[in-house]
Motif scaffolding. Structure first.
Motif, PDB file in Angstrom:
ATOM      1  N   GLU A 194     -20.414  38.447  25.312  1.00  0.00           N
ATOM      2  CA  GLU A 194     -19.036  38.893  25.096  1.00  0.00           C
ATOM      3  C   GLU A 194     -18.710  40.110  25.952  1.00  0.00           C
ATOM      4  OE1 GLU A 194     -17.450  38.842  20.957  1.00  0.00           O
ATOM      5  OE2 GLU A 194     -19.471  38.194  20.453  1.00  0.00           O
ATOM      6  N   ALA A 195     -17.448  40.267  26.280  1.00  0.00           N
ATOM      7  CA  ALA A 195     -16.976  41.469  26.976  1.00  0.00           C
ATOM      8  C   ALA A 195     -15.516  41.688  26.598  1.00  0.00           C
ATOM      9  CB  ALA A 195     -17.111  41.303  28.485  1.00  0.00           C
ATOM     10  N   SER A 196     -15.048  42.899  26.792  1.00  0.00           N
ATOM     11  CA  SER A 196     -13.659  43.229  26.446  1.00  0.00           C
ATOM     12  C   SER A 196     -12.914  43.714  27.681  1.00  0.00           C
ATOM     13  CB  SER A 196     -13.615  44.364  25.411  1.00  0.00           C
ATOM     14  OG  SER A 196     -14.446  44.094  24.313  1.00  0.00           O
ATOM     15  N   VAL A 197     -11.727  43.162  27.882  1.00  0.00           N
ATOM     16  CA  VAL A 197     -10.886  43.632  28.994  1.00  0.00           C
ATOM     17  C   VAL A 197      -9.512  43.984  28.430  1.00  0.00           C
ATOM     18  CG1 VAL A 197      -9.687  42.916  31.105  1.00  0.00           C
ATOM     19  CG2 VAL A 197     -12.100  42.339  30.801  1.00  0.00           C
ATOM     20  N   PHE A 198      -9.040  45.166  28.775  1.00  0.00           N
ATOM     21  CA  PHE A 198      -7.692  45.580  28.368  1.00  0.00           C
ATOM     22  C   PHE A 198      -6.741  45.365  29.543  1.00  0.00           C
ATOM     23  CE2 PHE A 198      -9.613  49.368  25.783  1.00  0.00           C
ATOM     24  CZ  PHE A 198     -10.102  48.491  24.843  1.00  0.00           C
ATOM     25  N   ARG A 205       4.682  42.271  34.005  1.00  0.00           N
ATOM     26  CA  ARG A 205       3.459  42.392  34.806  1.00  0.00           C
ATOM     27  C   ARG A 205       2.423  43.216  34.056  1.00  0.00           C
ATOM     28  NH1 ARG A 205       7.191  45.850  36.500  1.00  0.00           N
ATOM     29  NH2 ARG A 205       8.302  44.719  38.091  1.00  0.00           N
ATOM     30  N   ALA A 206       1.168  43.160  34.552  1.00  0.00           N
ATOM     31  CA  ALA A 206       0.098  43.853  33.835  1.00  0.00           C
ATOM     32  C   ALA A 206      -0.927  44.443  34.795  1.00  0.00           C
ATOM     33  CB  ALA A 206      -0.594  42.882  32.882  1.00  0.00           C
ATOM     34  N   ILE A 207      -1.531  45.528  34.372  1.00  0.00           N
ATOM     35  CA  ILE A 207      -2.649  46.137  35.089  1.00  0.00           C
ATOM     36  C   ILE A 207      -3.902  45.865  34.261  1.00  0.00           C
ATOM     37  CG2 ILE A 207      -3.586  48.289  36.031  1.00  0.00           C
ATOM     38  CD1 ILE A 207      -0.974  49.651  35.311  1.00  0.00           C
ATOM     39  N   THR A 208      -4.934  45.296  34.876  1.00  0.00           N
ATOM     40  CA  THR A 208      -6.179  45.134  34.116  1.00  0.00           C
ATOM     41  C   THR A 208      -7.026  46.383  34.283  1.00  0.00           C
ATOM     42  OG1 THR A 208      -7.064  43.916  35.993  1.00  0.00           O
ATOM     43  CG2 THR A 208      -6.349  42.626  34.098  1.00  0.00           C
ATOM     44  N   LEU A 209      -7.617  46.819  33.188  1.00  0.00           N
ATOM     45  CA  LEU A 209      -8.474  48.003  33.211  1.00  0.00           C
ATOM     46  C   LEU A 209      -9.943  47.580  33.362  1.00  0.00           C
ATOM     47  CD1 LEU A 209      -6.810  50.230  30.455  1.00  0.00           C
ATOM     48  CD2 LEU A 209      -6.131  49.868  32.826  1.00  0.00           C
ATOM     49  N   ILE A 210     -10.800  48.566  33.468  1.00  0.00           N
ATOM     50  CA  ILE A 210     -12.224  48.300  33.688  1.00  0.00           C
ATOM     51  C   ILE A 210     -12.859  47.651  32.456  1.00  0.00           C
ATOM     52  CG2 ILE A 210     -14.428  49.511  33.961  1.00  0.00           C
ATOM     53  CD1 ILE A 210     -12.975  51.293  35.980  1.00  0.00           C
ATOM     54  N   GLY A 231     -20.822  50.851  19.052  1.00  0.00           N
ATOM     55  CA  GLY A 231     -21.008  51.564  20.305  1.00  0.00           C
ATOM     56  C   GLY A 231     -20.385  50.770  21.433  1.00  0.00           C
ATOM     57  N   SER A 232     -20.331  51.381  22.593  1.00  0.00           N
ATOM     58  CA  SER A 232     -19.692  50.718  23.736  1.00  0.00           C
ATOM     59  C   SER A 232     -20.130  51.384  25.028  1.00  0.00           C
ATOM     60  CB  SER A 232     -18.167  50.804  23.601  1.00  0.00           C
ATOM     61  OG  SER A 232     -17.769  52.161  23.452  1.00  0.00           O
ATOM     62  N   TYR A 233     -19.951  50.668  26.120  1.00  0.00           N
ATOM     63  CA  TYR A 233     -20.094  51.305  27.429  1.00  0.00           C
ATOM     64  C   TYR A 233     -19.176  50.623  28.431  1.00  0.00           C
ATOM     65  CZ  TYR A 233     -22.943  47.469  29.331  1.00  0.00           C
ATOM     66  OH  TYR A 233     -23.363  46.241  29.774  1.00  0.00           O
ATOM     67  N   ALA A 234     -18.899  51.303  29.511  1.00  0.00           N
ATOM     68  CA  ALA A 234     -18.085  50.752  30.596  1.00  0.00           C
ATOM     69  C   ALA A 234     -18.532  51.432  31.891  1.00  0.00           C
ATOM     70  CB  ALA A 234     -16.599  51.000  30.363  1.00  0.00           C
ATOM     71  N   PRO A 235     -18.448  50.731  33.049  1.00  0.00           N
ATOM     72  CA  PRO A 235     -18.035  49.339  33.196  1.00  0.00           C
ATOM     73  C   PRO A 235     -19.098  48.376  32.675  1.00  0.00           C
ATOM     74  CG  PRO A 235     -18.165  50.489  35.352  1.00  0.00           C
ATOM     75  CD  PRO A 235     -18.752  51.386  34.340  1.00  0.00           C
ATOM     76  N   VAL A 297     -14.545  54.528  25.943  1.00  0.00           N
ATOM     77  CA  VAL A 297     -15.266  54.505  27.230  1.00  0.00           C
ATOM     78  C   VAL A 297     -14.399  54.026  28.396  1.00  0.00           C
ATOM     79  CG1 VAL A 297     -17.579  54.329  26.236  1.00  0.00           C
ATOM     80  CG2 VAL A 297     -16.297  52.221  26.708  1.00  0.00           C
ATOM     81  N   VAL A 298     -13.293  53.372  28.095  1.00  0.00           N
ATOM     82  CA  VAL A 298     -12.418  52.902  29.188  1.00  0.00           C
ATOM     83  C   VAL A 298     -11.517  54.049  29.663  1.00  0.00           C
ATOM     84  CG1 VAL A 298     -10.515  51.339  29.781  1.00  0.00           C
ATOM     85  CG2 VAL A 298     -12.490  50.475  28.516  1.00  0.00           C
ATOM     86  N   LEU A 299     -10.987  54.831  28.722  1.00  0.00           N
ATOM     87  CA  LEU A 299     -10.066  55.908  29.116  1.00  0.00           C
ATOM     88  C   LEU A 299     -10.719  56.973  30.008  1.00  0.00           C
ATOM     89  CD1 LEU A 299      -7.745  56.394  26.011  1.00  0.00           C
ATOM     90  CD2 LEU A 299      -7.390  55.004  28.055  1.00  0.00           C
ATOM     91  N   PRO A 300     -12.004  57.324  29.786  1.00  0.00           N
ATOM     92  CA  PRO A 300     -12.606  58.327  30.676  1.00  0.00           C
ATOM     93  C   PRO A 300     -12.689  57.854  32.132  1.00  0.00           C
ATOM     94  CG  PRO A 300     -13.934  58.072  28.693  1.00  0.00           C
ATOM     95  CD  PRO A 300     -12.889  56.993  28.657  1.00  0.00           C
ATOM     96  N   LEU A 301     -12.612  56.524  32.360  1.00  0.00           N
ATOM     97  CA  LEU A 301     -12.729  55.998  33.720  1.00  0.00           C
ATOM     98  C   LEU A 301     -11.375  55.820  34.395  1.00  0.00           C
ATOM     99  CD1 LEU A 301     -15.332  53.129  33.055  1.00  0.00           C
ATOM    100  CD2 LEU A 301     -15.782  55.495  33.633  1.00  0.00           C
ATOM    101  N   LEU A 302     -10.309  56.065  33.639  1.00  0.00           N
ATOM    102  CA  LEU A 302      -8.964  55.856  34.189  1.00  0.00           C
ATOM    103  C   LEU A 302      -8.538  57.049  35.033  1.00  0.00           C
ATOM    104  CD1 LEU A 302      -6.459  54.515  31.517  1.00  0.00           C
ATOM    105  CD2 LEU A 302      -6.697  53.767  33.867  1.00  0.00           C
TER     106      LEU A 302
END
Ligand code: AMP
Ligand code: GLY
Length: 436
Positions: A194-198, A205-210, A231-235, A297-302
């Motif tokens: 499994e994986a999650s994409v926002f 239109r849409a922007i895909t995040l990491i 817990g989580s990690y990205a990418p 974990v996604v927001l710190p990479l934005l």
């Protein structure tokens, strides 16, 4: 901009933290928030469910942008209400949020638009005998899902006819998930990781995040019960550049186009829960909001002014931002370890004093996000199953460095009965050696 974030968990703490770093933001409020958020925003004691009080507050305080965290207010139509009064609000309308609050709607929508997902069959309350009969003779494994919002529960993976028939009775007859069990979905079991994409969408239109990885089971090695996320990690290592392009073209773009064509344009965060199968990425579920703990974990990479990005989505024009998130080149990866109360996801004690929060974590790329905490005099005490999200982001050394830092910080925090998984973003659970 004056910004109001609605919600009170770790996801909202992460939103407040990241929005607070946006140059365009002058004032930041959170309703109702939590003691961790209180250090970064002005708390407003209005429950997320109280639309009218929230609207009064937003008008009175001349809020420029409202950002909704949890799903329930979206399903209750908070976005429709605010927009009818001319306020800018990040999140989908009640009809667009149906992609989350009705799994049967999501499945039928995906069928209409040829979006890859598990095969399924839908049973109404009157079909219970038929459902039992079908499940007695079906091939297993199969997945049973209650139709409505069931707080992240409502899903049973069944490995035998016995399980399957018992599951139908539990959901449709005994109503263990309440009215969510009015309708039942029986789904093909998908194999894969499994994986999650926002995706941040503006209606057209849409922007895909990491891509991020969530750890849903309570215990190490993916043992134990399903939880809201430990817990989580990205990418995520499971989603390649090519996979991400495919997720865009076969899932995200068709959803945004389909919702627009059907008269319910999708604005806000579309959470795509994916199974990475041998036949490519398939949808396990949609959520109509940011995920928790993936957001941490996604927001710190934005990179860039995130508040502005959310504002542009709410205002219906993300054209300035491209199709895909530009990762912040200074951040190589982020890891979040959730510390939980003993007993979670079942019953657990509350009101236990948390120690070690005052430690100065600054400088290590550490941020402690509060999920279930409360203030008790000078102390901070536990107030939920998931208590804290200990997030570290690394500027060098990649995920491994972030993981080491997150666990070091988690080791400094203590409360009686504190438990956390030791294998978040470990090589073994990342399956880096598994060929795909
Ligand atoms: P959901 O609430 O739909 O995300 O389901 C909860 C969990 O059940 C997912 O995170 C998966 O681990 C599992 N699951 C749901 N649907 C399927 C499926 N069709 N095949 C395999 N696993 C599934
Ligand atoms: N992390 C799963 C969710 O937010 O639903």
């Amino acid at each position: 901009m004056r910004v109001l974030v609605v919600g009170s968990g770790g996801r909202e703490h992460a939103l407040v933290w990241r929005i607070g770093k946006s140059p365009s933001v002058t004032d930041l409020f959170c309703a109702p928030g939590n003691p961790g958020i209180a250090r970064m925003a002005t708390l407003v004691s209005i429950p997320a469910s109280d639309k009218e009080a929230m609207l009064d507050f937003a008008r009175r305080e001349r809020i420029d942008l409202v950002v909704i965290g949890p799903e329930q207010p979206l399903a209750d139509g908070i976005v429709d209400r605010f927009e009818s009064e001319g306020l800018r609000i990040f999140g989908p309308s009640r009809h667009a949020a149906k992609l989350e609050w009705s799994k049967s709607f999501a499945k039928e929508f995906m069928a209409r638009h040829a979006i890859p997902t598990a095969g399924y069959r839908l049973y109404e309350a009157a079909d219970i005998a038929q459902a039992e009969e079908d499940l007695r003779s079906a091939a297993y494994p199969l997945v049973l899902k209650a139709d409505g919002l069931a707080a992240g529960k409502g899903v049973m993976v069944c490995t035998s006819a016995e399980d399957g028939v018992a599951g139908v009775r539990e959901i449709m007859q005994n109503r263990i998930f309440g009215s969510a069990g009015d309708r039942l979905l029986v789904e093909e079991f998908l194999e894969g990781v499994e994986a999650s994409v926002f995706a941040l969408a503006d209606g057209i239109r849409a922007i895909t995040l990491i891509p991020a990885q969530d750890y849903k089971r309570s215990l190490d090695g993916d043992q134990g019960k399903n939880t809201g996320g430990m817990g989580s990690y990205a990418p995520s290592v499971h989603v390649s550049e090519t996979d991400l392009l495919r997720i865009r073209s076969s899932i995200v773009d068709p959803v945004i186009r389909g919702m627009s064509n059907e008269g319910t344009p999708y604005k806000g965060c579309l959470y795509v829960g994916l199974m990475m199968t041998d036949d490519g990425p398939k949808v396990v579920e949609f959520n109509s909001r940011f995920g928790d703990p993936e957001t941490q974990v996604v927001l710190p990479l934005l990179k860039g002014d995130v508040a502005r990005m959310l504002y542009d989505a709410a205002a219906g024009d993300l054209s300035a931002w491209g199709h895909q998130q530009v990762p912040d080149p200074a951040v190589e990866g982020a890891v979040c370890v959730v510390t939980a109360s003993t007993g979670y996801p079942d019953s657990y004690e509350k009101g236990i004093r948390i120690m070690g929060l005052a430690d100065d974590f600054a400088g290590d790329g550490i941020q402690i996000f509060h999920s279930g905490t409360a203030a008790a005099g000078k102390d901070i005490v536990t107030a939920g199953g998931r208590v804290l999200g200990v997030m570290a982001h690394a500027t060098s050394g990649g995920i491994e460095a972030a993981r080491t830092a997150a666990y070091r910080a988690a080791g400094k925090i203590h409360f009686e009965g504190m438990q956390y998984r030791k294998d978040i973003a470990s090589k073994a659970t990342m399956n880096v050696d598994t060929p795909r």
